[in-house]
Design a protein around this motif. Structure first.
Motif, PDB file in Angstrom:
ATOM      1  N   GLU A 107      -1.565  16.621   6.526  1.00 51.23           N
ATOM      2  CA  GLU A 107      -0.123  16.399   6.639  1.00 51.23           C
ATOM      3  C   GLU A 107       0.359  15.355   5.641  1.00 51.23           C
ATOM      4  O   GLU A 107       1.521  15.374   5.224  1.00 51.23           O
ATOM      5  CB  GLU A 107       0.232  15.967   8.056  1.00 51.23           C
ATOM      6  N   ALA A 108      -0.528  14.455   5.249  1.00 51.22           N
ATOM      7  CA  ALA A 108      -0.141  13.430   4.278  1.00 51.22           C
ATOM      8  C   ALA A 108       0.226  14.033   2.933  1.00 51.22           C
ATOM      9  O   ALA A 108       0.911  13.392   2.127  1.00 51.22           O
ATOM     10  CB  ALA A 108      -1.263  12.413   4.104  1.00 51.22           C
ATOM     11  N   MET A 109      -0.232  15.271   2.682  1.00 56.08           N
ATOM     12  CA  MET A 109       0.059  15.960   1.425  1.00 56.08           C
ATOM     13  C   MET A 109       1.076  17.074   1.602  1.00 56.08           C
ATOM     14  O   MET A 109       1.245  17.920   0.727  1.00 56.08           O
ATOM     15  CB  MET A 109      -1.234  16.520   0.840  1.00 56.08           C
ATOM     16  N   ARG A 110       1.772  17.063   2.716  1.00 54.46           N
ATOM     17  CA  ARG A 110       2.790  18.069   2.997  1.00 54.46           C
ATOM     18  C   ARG A 110       4.103  17.364   3.309  1.00 54.46           C
ATOM     19  O   ARG A 110       4.475  17.174   4.454  1.00 54.46           O
ATOM     20  CB  ARG A 110       2.343  18.954   4.160  1.00 54.46           C
ATOM     21  N   PRO A 111       4.825  16.957   2.266  1.00 52.45           N
ATOM     22  CA  PRO A 111       6.046  16.176   2.475  1.00 52.45           C
ATOM     23  C   PRO A 111       7.075  16.917   3.316  1.00 52.45           C
ATOM     24  O   PRO A 111       7.215  18.142   3.239  1.00 52.45           O
ATOM     25  CB  PRO A 111       6.569  15.954   1.051  1.00 52.45           C
ATOM     26  N   GLN A 112       7.786  16.157   4.115  1.00 54.25           N
ATOM     27  CA  GLN A 112       8.957  16.682   4.815  1.00 54.25           C
ATOM     28  C   GLN A 112      10.147  16.538   3.864  1.00 54.25           C
ATOM     29  O   GLN A 112      10.667  15.445   3.678  1.00 54.25           O
ATOM     30  CB  GLN A 112       9.225  15.893   6.088  1.00 54.25           C
ATOM     31  N   ASN A 129       0.844  -1.185   0.000  1.00 46.05           N
ATOM     32  CA  ASN A 129       0.000   0.000   0.000  1.00 46.05           C
ATOM     33  C   ASN A 129       0.888   1.247   0.000  1.00 46.05           C
ATOM     34  O   ASN A 129       1.721   1.403   0.898  1.00 46.05           O
ATOM     35  CB  ASN A 129      -0.886  -0.017   1.251  1.00 46.05           C
ATOM     36  N   PRO A 130       0.746   2.150  -0.968  1.00 46.24           N
ATOM     37  CA  PRO A 130       1.556   3.375  -0.952  1.00 46.24           C
ATOM     38  C   PRO A 130       1.441   4.161   0.346  1.00 46.24           C
ATOM     39  O   PRO A 130       2.401   4.849   0.735  1.00 46.24           O
ATOM     40  CB  PRO A 130       1.003   4.173  -2.142  1.00 46.24           C
ATOM     41  N   ALA A 131       0.308   4.058   1.028  1.00 47.98           N
ATOM     42  CA  ALA A 131       0.139   4.755   2.309  1.00 47.98           C
ATOM     43  C   ALA A 131       1.076   4.217   3.375  1.00 47.98           C
ATOM     44  O   ALA A 131       1.329   4.892   4.383  1.00 47.98           O
ATOM     45  CB  ALA A 131      -1.310   4.632   2.779  1.00 47.98           C
ATOM     46  N   ASP A 132       1.613   3.008   3.170  1.00 42.59           N
ATOM     47  CA  ASP A 132       2.506   2.387   4.146  1.00 42.59           C
ATOM     48  C   ASP A 132       3.977   2.634   3.836  1.00 42.59           C
ATOM     49  O   ASP A 132       4.847   2.039   4.491  1.00 42.59           O
ATOM     50  CB  ASP A 132       2.244   0.878   4.204  1.00 42.59           C
ATOM     51  N   VAL A 133       4.252   3.473   2.848  1.00 46.76           N
ATOM     52  CA  VAL A 133       5.641   3.788   2.483  1.00 46.76           C
ATOM     53  C   VAL A 133       5.922   5.216   2.938  1.00 46.76           C
ATOM     54  O   VAL A 133       5.460   6.177   2.313  1.00 46.76           O
ATOM     55  CB  VAL A 133       5.866   3.634   0.967  1.00 46.76           C
ATOM     56  N   PRO A 134       6.679   5.403   4.011  1.00 46.99           N
ATOM     57  CA  PRO A 134       6.847   6.731   4.597  1.00 46.99           C
ATOM     58  C   PRO A 134       8.049   7.515   4.089  1.00 46.99           C
ATOM     59  O   PRO A 134       8.254   8.667   4.493  1.00 46.99           O
ATOM     60  CB  PRO A 134       7.028   6.417   6.081  1.00 46.99           C
ATOM     61  N   PRO A 164     -14.156  15.171   5.199  1.00 42.87           N
ATOM     62  CA  PRO A 164     -13.658  15.281   6.585  1.00 42.87           C
ATOM     63  C   PRO A 164     -12.406  14.460   6.852  1.00 42.87           C
ATOM     64  O   PRO A 164     -11.466  14.946   7.500  1.00 42.87           O
ATOM     65  CB  PRO A 164     -14.850  14.804   7.425  1.00 42.87           C
ATOM     66  N   ALA A 165     -12.386  13.224   6.365  1.00 47.07           N
ATOM     67  CA  ALA A 165     -11.224  12.380   6.623  1.00 47.07           C
ATOM     68  C   ALA A 165      -9.965  12.962   6.000  1.00 47.07           C
ATOM     69  O   ALA A 165      -8.879  12.918   6.600  1.00 47.07           O
ATOM     70  CB  ALA A 165     -11.465  10.970   6.096  1.00 47.07           C
ATOM     71  N   ARG A 166     -10.095  13.530   4.777  1.00 44.93           N
ATOM     72  CA  ARG A 166      -8.935  14.149   4.120  1.00 44.93           C
ATOM     73  C   ARG A 166      -8.549  15.452   4.829  1.00 44.93           C
ATOM     74  O   ARG A 166      -7.363  15.748   4.975  1.00 44.93           O
ATOM     75  CB  ARG A 166      -9.261  14.450   2.651  1.00 44.93           C
ATOM     76  N   ARG A 184      -2.792   7.600   4.585  1.00 43.83           N
ATOM     77  CA  ARG A 184      -1.428   7.700   5.081  1.00 43.83           C
ATOM     78  C   ARG A 184      -1.424   8.426   6.435  1.00 43.83           C
ATOM     79  O   ARG A 184      -2.124   9.416   6.623  1.00 43.83           O
ATOM     80  CB  ARG A 184      -0.566   8.486   4.088  1.00 43.83           C
ATOM     81  N   GLN A 185      -0.586   7.963   7.348  1.00 46.10           N
ATOM     82  CA  GLN A 185      -0.442   8.620   8.639  1.00 46.10           C
ATOM     83  C   GLN A 185       0.816   9.474   8.637  1.00 46.10           C
ATOM     84  O   GLN A 185       1.922   8.963   8.492  1.00 46.10           O
ATOM     85  CB  GLN A 185      -0.380   7.573   9.759  1.00 46.10           C
ATOM     86  N   GLY A 186       0.647  10.792   8.767  1.00 44.28           N
ATOM     87  CA  GLY A 186       1.795  11.686   8.804  1.00 44.28           C
ATOM     88  C   GLY A 186       2.313  12.050   7.429  1.00 44.28           C
ATOM     89  O   GLY A 186       1.820  11.596   6.395  1.00 44.28           O
ATOM     90  N   SER A 187       3.344  12.874   7.434  1.00 47.87           N
ATOM     91  CA  SER A 187       3.934  13.371   6.189  1.00 47.87           C
ATOM     92  C   SER A 187       4.995  12.400   5.675  1.00 47.87           C
ATOM     93  O   SER A 187       5.825  11.923   6.464  1.00 47.87           O
ATOM     94  CB  SER A 187       4.596  14.729   6.418  1.00 47.87           C
TER      95      SER A 187
END
Length: 297
Positions: free
Chosen positions: A125-130, A50-55, A118-120, A82-85
């Motif tokens: 932060e998931a759309m604000r890369p570090q 899952n791409p959401a699991d690739v941090p 609401p969920a998005r 995705r959880q976090g950036s």
């Protein structure tokens, strides 16, 4: 650890190969992505990741065939919670690239539309890369991996820095060249590595053709030179990748490539020549990469 080759092709859209992308998965399940060319996100899903699991994403340089799937990767991760950036490490210009994609950028309409849900909205932060722009030396370190990098020789540095990397994790070492002509920096990054993943974009005759015609970049590593690099670095195994469509049988690619390659020489038989030329100098384990190939270390 496991290495999954998500993309093993080069700059053309190729029916048989996605563009550059390599996924490292540790035994604890943590994922690290290196390059994100076209088709990488689709192949990631095909590989049951899952791409959401690739941090984490490392971009070796800013040529389109190494970065153009990143918006899809990021947006998919956002849609799939995705959880976090995501952490994005790359050369100078990576921050500019990322900052012009989503909020106020090329995909602003998509960002604005999805943000109404609401969920998005709760997970922007998931759309604000570090973003971390790296320099030669230590590029990234966490409790699981240590990544060092150095400049390699592909395009003028003032256009885009190009990096090769050395990754240390779980007592193993892998090295990845990105795109480069033969250079001492890559030999040192790969020194004693358990596996060297190295570009082998064109056979020698194709590189010479591009030098003479001036049609495109020719700063790539030939199979003969690749064998020399692997031998000099004393690597335990070698994976040749980033193939520049020279073996393609696609009529569309052959027509489009007329100005780029000696198309009369194209065909699958050239992979036999690639292996033969690598073997002139390197006798260790050798893999010719294909999409979704997995390597266990």
């Amino acid at each position: 650890m496991r290495i999954t080759m998500l993309g093993t092709g080069a700059a053309f859209p190729d029916p048989d190969r996605a563009q550059s992308g390599i996924l490292l998965t540790l035994t604890n399940g943590r994922h690290y992505l290196f390059d994100c060319g076209a088709g990488v996100t689709h192949n990631m899903v095909r590989a049951n990741v899952n791409p959401a699991d690739v941090p984490f994403v490392y971009l070796t340089h800013l040529h389109h065939d190494h970065i153009c799937d990143f918006p899809l990767f990021a947006i998919t991760g956002w849609m799939w919670s995705r959880q976090g950036s995501p952490v994005v490490v790359g050369p100078k210009g990576t921050r500019h690239f990322c900052e012009h994609l989503f909020e106020g950028g090329a995909f602003h309409a998509d960002f604005a539309a999805r943000s109404h849900y609401p969920a998005r909205q709760k997970n922007l932060e998931a759309m604000r890369p570090q973003v971390r722009e790296c320099s030669p030396g230590l590029a990234y370190e966490d409790e699981y991996v240590r990544i060092t990098c150095d400049w390699v020789e592909h395009i003028p540095r003032e256009i885009s820095e190009c990096f090769g990397v050395r990754v240390e994790a779980e007592g193993k070492v892998l090295a990845f060249s990105g795109d480069t002509a033969p250079c001492d920096a890559m030999v040192e990054l790969a020194r004693g590595a358990d596996v060297l993943l190295h570009e082998c974009t064109f056979p020698e005759v194709f590189i010479e053709h591009r030098k003479k015609t001036g049609v495109g970049i020719f700063a790539h590593t030939s199979p003969t030179d690749l064998g020399m690099i692997a031998k000099r670095a004393d690597v335990k195994s070698l994976v040749a990748t980033h193939f520049g469509h020279f073996e393609s049988t696609s009529p569309v690619i052959k027509r489009a490539a007329t100005a780029h390659f000696p198309v009369e020489l194209m065909g699958p038989h050239l992979m036999d020549d690639v292996v033969r030329d690598v073997r002139k100098h390197y006798s260790g384990p050798l893999h010719i990469a294909h999409d979704l190939m997995r390597i266990e270390l």
